[in-house]
Design a protein around this motif. Sequence first.
Motif, short mmCIF file in Angstrom:
data_model
loop_
_atom_site.label_atom_id
_atom_site.label_comp_id
_atom_site.label_asym_id
_atom_site.label_seq_id
_atom_site.Cartn_x
_atom_site.Cartn_y
_atom_site.Cartn_z
N LEU A 224 1.03 -1.68 -0.18
CA LEU A 224 0.05 0.50 0.00
C LEU A 224 0.98 1.58 -0.12
CD1 LEU A 224 -2.73 -1.05 2.65
CD2 LEU A 224 -3.06 -0.54 -0.03
N HIS A 225 1.67 1.16 0.88
CA HIS A 225 2.89 2.06 1.00
C HIS A 225 3.78 2.78 -0.28
CE1 HIS A 225 3.15 3.95 5.30
NE2 HIS A 225 2.35 2.57 5.04
N THR A 226 3.97 1.92 -1.01
CA THR A 226 4.15 1.28 -2.34
C THR A 226 3.49 2.83 -3.63
OG1 THR A 226 5.49 -0.60 -2.27
CG2 THR A 226 5.86 -0.12 -4.56
N ASN A 227 2.06 1.82 -3.19
CA ASN A 227 0.99 2.63 -4.12
C ASN A 227 1.41 4.13 -4.03
OD1 ASN A 227 -1.33 2.27 -5.69
ND2 ASN A 227 -2.05 2.64 -4.25
N ARG A 228 1.40 4.24 -2.50
CA ARG A 228 1.11 5.73 -2.15
C ARG A 228 1.94 6.68 -3.32
NH1 ARG A 228 1.20 7.35 3.53
NH2 ARG A 228 -1.18 6.13 3.71
N GLY A 229 3.21 6.08 -3.39
CA GLY A 229 4.12 6.71 -3.87
C GLY A 229 3.81 6.45 -5.60
N ILE A 230 3.36 5.64 -6.40
CA ILE A 230 2.88 5.94 -7.13
C ILE A 230 1.89 6.52 -7.99
CG2 ILE A 230 2.40 3.90 -9.40
CD1 ILE A 230 4.01 1.35 -7.64
N PHE A 231 0.49 6.14 -7.36
CA PHE A 231 -1.11 6.91 -7.38
C PHE A 231 -0.61 8.10 -7.57
CE2 PHE A 231 -4.85 7.06 -6.24
CZ PHE A 231 -6.12 6.31 -7.13
N ASN A 232 0.06 8.24 -6.04
CA ASN A 232 0.34 10.52 -6.54
C ASN A 232 1.03 10.64 -7.57
OD1 ASN A 232 -0.60 11.06 -4.12
ND2 ASN A 232 1.23 11.52 -2.99
#
Lengths: 300, 118, 205, 1039
Positions: A224-232
């Motif tokens: 989820l934290h990785t995604n926060r980077g990608i998605f942001n």
Amino acid sequence: MIVKALYIVLSVALVTVWGLTLTGIVRKIVARVHGRIGPPVWQPFVDIIKNNAKRTGISHGVMFYLGPVFRIAGGMGTFLFIPVLFGSDMFSNFSFAGDVFLVMYFIFFGQLGMALGSGEGGHPYSAIAVARGLAQMSAFEVPFALSVISLAVQYDTFSVSSIVAAQQGSIFSWTMFTNPLATIAAIIAMLGMNMHSPFDVVIAPQEIPIGPPTEYQGSFLGMLHTNRGIFNGAKLILFMNLYFGGATTIPEMIVKTFCIYMISVFVGVSFPRFRTDQSIRFFLGIPTLIGVAAVILYWL
Amino acid sequence: MIHAVTATGIILILTGLWCMLTRKHIIRIIIGFSIIDTGIHIMIVSTGYIRNRTAPILDHAVGLQGAADKVVDPVPSALVLTAIVIGLAVTALMLSYAVKLYRRKRTLDINNYAELKW
Amino acid sequence: MHNKETLPNLGLPEHERDLFCDARPRVSKPLASYIEKFLNWSRANSLWILAYGTGCGAIELRPLFTARFDISRYGMAPRPTPRQASLLMIGGYLSVKTLKRVIRSYEQMQNPKFVIGLGSCTVNGGMYWDSYNTINRLDHYLPVDVYITGCMPRPEAIIAGFEQLKKRIKDGRAEGANQYAEQFDWYKANQKKIITDWNMPDYNW
Amino acid sequence: MVSPVYLLVVTIAAVFLVPLADRIGRSYGMSVFYAAIAAAAGLGLFWFLSLRGGAPAQNVFIAGFTGPYAIQLQLGIAESFVIVLVNTVFLLASIVLGGALIKEKAYALTLMLLMLTGINGLVLSRDLFNMFVFMELLSISTYALVAMPRNGQAFSAGFKYMIAGGLASTFFLIGTAFVYRTAGTLHLDYLLRSPELLHGGVGFAALFLVIAALLIELKPFPANGWALDVYQAGHPGVVSIITTAGTGAVLFVLYKLLPLMSVRMLQVLGGAGIVTFVFSNLVAIKQENPGRLLGYSSISQTGLVIAGMVFLRLFGIREIAVYAAVAGGLFLNHLFVKGLMFWLSERVGPRPIREWGVLAGKPLLLFLFGLAVVALSGLPPFPGFWAKWEFLKLLAANGYYPVLGFILAGSLIEVFYLFRWLGYAAVKEDHDTISPAPAVTLPMVAAAILLLAASVFFSGSLSVREPLLRLIPAAGILFYLLEPLPGRVKTVLALAASGSAAVIVLPGLSGLHLVFGIMLLGGSLVQMIAGLGSGGRRRGIYPGMVMMVYSFAGLLVTETALGFFFAWEMMTLASYLLILRGSRSARTPLLYMIFSTGGAFLILAGLITALPAGSLSSAGLGDLVFSGGTAFYLIIAGFLVKAGVVGVHLWLPGFYSEADHDVSPILSSALSKAAVAGLFIFMSLANGTVPGSDMFSVILGWIGGLTAFFGTLMAIYQEDAKRLLAFSSMGQMGYIILAASLMSTIGWTAAIYIAVTHLLFKGIMFLSVGGVVSRLNTTNMYEMGGMIKRMPLSFMTFLIGLIALSGVPPLTGFGGKWLLYSALVGKGWYMLTALALFSSAVAFLYCYRIIHSVFLGQLKTGFRAVKEASVWYLIPQFIFVMLIMIFSMVPRLLIEPISAAVGKLAGPDLLWQGNTVSHALGYWNGTTVMMVTMGVFMVPLVWLLSRVRSIQKVKQFNIVYAAERPDRPETTHYAHNFFAHYTKALGFLSLPLVRRFWEGAGEWISSIAAALRHLYSGNGQTYALQVMLYITVLYLFMR
């Protein structure tokens, strides 16, 4: 084919690294605003490694297990349908597969999966948070949709690449200057999307611990934290493309996304939190009117 | 003279109607109906009357020959005869209803028989 | 393997046993040393705190997040859910009632997990040592990595405690979770001796 | 041929014979009695057949004179038609009365015979005075028979009847006298030869009095209180004769006099008929007593028959066949139905209509009652339907639109109270029982069979070309007869029947018809499989189901306007039966019926307005003329009602949600598309010929947009899973209508694309929820939860359906949204685009709500042992899931055939480049999107799977709960009032304004009805006064 795959890996790596770094930078900046030293810029990376290094984990079931997968697939997918750099073959991703509506709807893919996963967790706070998040999302979608429609009218296309192409030339051909109302509406919507204060009731830590991911830990959380980077990163690049003339080089992209993100950060550190019903009414009020004005202006 | 008879008939009809519509007593209503009946009969007979002719009864006084020139129009008379019979039957039936009604409720005021309505 | 064994969960009524997982906690062996070293470094530099602040010691935790002490520079952050936290801070004395909650929270954290006992009360009951209701010695019930003594310890002392903990982690000595799993029956017996109205599963996954 | 005189001879002879035979023994008397009536009926039939065979009309002169002095009886085709009907019903009614008559003295039998003599004499005789005599014969015997129950009510009703009847005969006699005085003859044929004789002042008055007297005998509103008392108090058998045979005879007298009347008289008389029809129906709303209610209904039907023949005469029509088709059809319908209903009321006994639930346990009686209600409401396939169509068509052709409107309004009210009554009978279970009485049941069955036979006859005479249409009711009846079979056998048979219909029909279709054919027939067929999942008899499902599927086929196959409307009404009826079977309350089926019928009437009005001038009944759909506009708008409005757009959606949530769990999916996914199919069929028919269609487009678009928005918004507040899905269907219908209103290639492609995908995903979701509900026996979502653990397959399919619904790529739903927004922006409807986007964002709310509340969250203690839904529920779901996956992988497979079927309309076309579809503004490659999504899904999944060994699977209470343990699943599952904050922010948008409006309207109508019925004070004298005033007013109008 292989080249394209390589480009895609490169592109995803770029956005992941930049997205996470951006988070680190922002944390640092916020800390400095508070008069603190703050965590190191690379702290998000350490957190991700730490989370993935957990030796045990728990799962509530298949959907719970797949929730983070959906989430990160949603983030990566959203990113992959947006062209990152104008005129660059390497960073055009799969933008040929769909236009701005595809991107707008793909954003929901990950959120839906996450909501489902946390739902299976069985924690009431997860469901409450999702209910809040969805309600808020449905509201900020309105000014954003109006803004995108205004752009479609302005540029006579839904294609993100074409919209970027139309903004090339001088700084004054950016949408920001040619269609300021649409830009304002979209930026306000973006505040909701980024879930910074005043629209962070979804993850309100003191009230409903952390919101949907209450039950997630270890690798799930790392994902989820990785995604926060990608998605942001994806969202910022989308806004950059739509309103701020896109980017032709990576540094330009970095500077622009940083600036866009700072809007959200500034507002976030300056305002307290809205209740859900307040933010719904807020988005459906002035921002929607601005959006309507933007559409009407280009309609006439 | 004919007009007088017709007028009598009409007056009787109206009287009967007035009686039917204003009297509350069932027997009086039936009487009103009878009066109407009578009025109609008189009126019908008057329509068939031809001045200076006699009743359309083929007896010695008239004779078969040239009877058509001596008697009044026989059709209304025939009608009246039938109508009288029918009127009789109806009146009788009405009266028997009255008896039945009276036995039930010991009253003949029509206002008391309004349990079925709306 | 004793991992496969299930716990009896006798504290639960019959109809509720199916609502809780009845697996025993497991020992998770560290990986090869060089990888583990790297991972331990990341664990030490990303300590997420679950603060259990019912004791008076909790008052000394707040300043840690302020500009003056700012533990975020060590990569530490508060975390509202035990699922995501790796450091359980016991903020002072524990009563019978709060011990139960502490155990539940501790068990819900994932391996590796660390415990810091704050203040003298966690060591020996402190000034409440003879109360009918206070727990005198925390490490009879949970594996404690670091005790920070004092009544109350100042934030500086707490930060020193953190440094101590980080050192332990980096050295690979902070294996409290595995210790808990290994000596589970002993810990559980101690816990149940205090908590007589045990209405939880034997291990709160 | 036997002389008509024998008809009278038989009954009069029996009048004398019966008492004699009765002396020998009761049964002899009865035998003679029945033999005489049977002989009369037989004679009638014999004459009718020979006259139809081409025999000349018979004229008989009694007493040795020729006309005009003799008593003349005429027997033509019309007379024989009436005679056969009237005598048959009389025979059936006497059988019903048998039980009562056998207790009476022989006089009762003679009275009955005298009554029949009077009736037959009225039909046959050709001169006014004889008519008077026969009328009196009829009246006096009726007066006497009314008293038969021998209670106070019957006596007072009989007396009131005598007062009014006496007044009527008085006027008839005066009129007759004056006719004689003016014209010198009472003989109809002579009067008809020189009708000008009666056009002077006195002549007019004479004729007026005769007609007024006849009208009073026919109980016009409001001068008919006495008749209602009789209907309420008399023996149902006797009353049924009064209202069918007696009224029929008087109506026929009126028919004989029609040629004498001036245009003015005809107009007023027709008006009186219409007023009677509308207001009697209106007043009936408040009625609880079955006898009196049937009385109101009888009176209204009589009014309609009067209006029918009077207007035909007014339009200068002379062909007997047309009178038979309109007035004859209406009368025949009324005759058998009202007979049947009165006899049924005899069977049920003195219960108010609310307590007719005793019928619910009696399939045959309920069937008969249902048949009667349906026939009386003018629904197909009964004669009333064909007659009304012909009648309304003639009204429209002659420009009598207001009359048409009144008739439709009256019919709607009629539908309301009749179906409310049927609802009481079918839904409310009562533990009382009624004893068997074959003497009453048999005549009812006979009447039903005769009615059905007449339906075949009428449908044939009106040349419905398509034989398939005849199969619709036939299939329904066949499956009704198959009801005793086990449910699963019936399911298989229904599948076979529907499947064969699909196989026969589909190859003959092309273009849009084919697309809708596949959707409606294929969609229903697949979902019918779920029926195998329920055990038991499953009474009452399959007649409706098969009829509905056949109606779908009929709708698409038919090429005539009448055929279309027939199939449409059959579809309404079939779906009504389905909801009546499943619904928990009587309210839902009733609401559905009212709105559906209202919609159907709009379509009907539109169709007959659009019929080309002078067209036959078989006018093709292609011949319809829409250049006036109004007709087209009426038809579209009708379809919109059926689609349940906002404002008229009141029926929708209950209808889509309350049927059986395997039926709801079909109603919500397939049936809802019938309205769309209708919309498209007529929009393509009228495309380009309707004036002002730009404005129309915009209005339709906003209707669609608002429907989408409000449907979605209301869905998020539902606590009931099926109701939530029902409102979601409403929202989706909104999108379809919005897309259809664009009138462009992409718009229509979008509309049909959404329709197809909606069929698929809503079928899945309803079936999945149906499977869950059938296991849990509750539809309240907050009582569910955690079903993913118990029903993983249902969850999986539901999830696929949900993703498709929400429009999230990569599944098919996104294609619909993309096409819709493309078309909308392309057209320049930006505000509607935003509204649609907002609605689809709000849709996420209810999507999550239902999947979380039902499948996720906490499993409840009581449901820990439930099993996965029946495999028969899952099979259709998986079929649909496969289709969704295929269409998601290769959207081209779906979009291309649709756009081919849509053809060339305004606006740009869709272009294809490999799997990329594009238009002027945007592009979309569904296949790539699918691939990319799968790719980005696999990478993290592989990573997580590599760590799966370290992950402990935990149970539902192993959650972080503020360091406590959850108490009970019920208190831990967050599901009730899920979007409280949304209510707080936008609750004002979902206030039940529409319901309040319709309830207010209903309240008003009901209040008017309540006020109007106070006219019937119950006082015989008031009634007499009303008769007098009525005649006076009539005179003032006719003068």
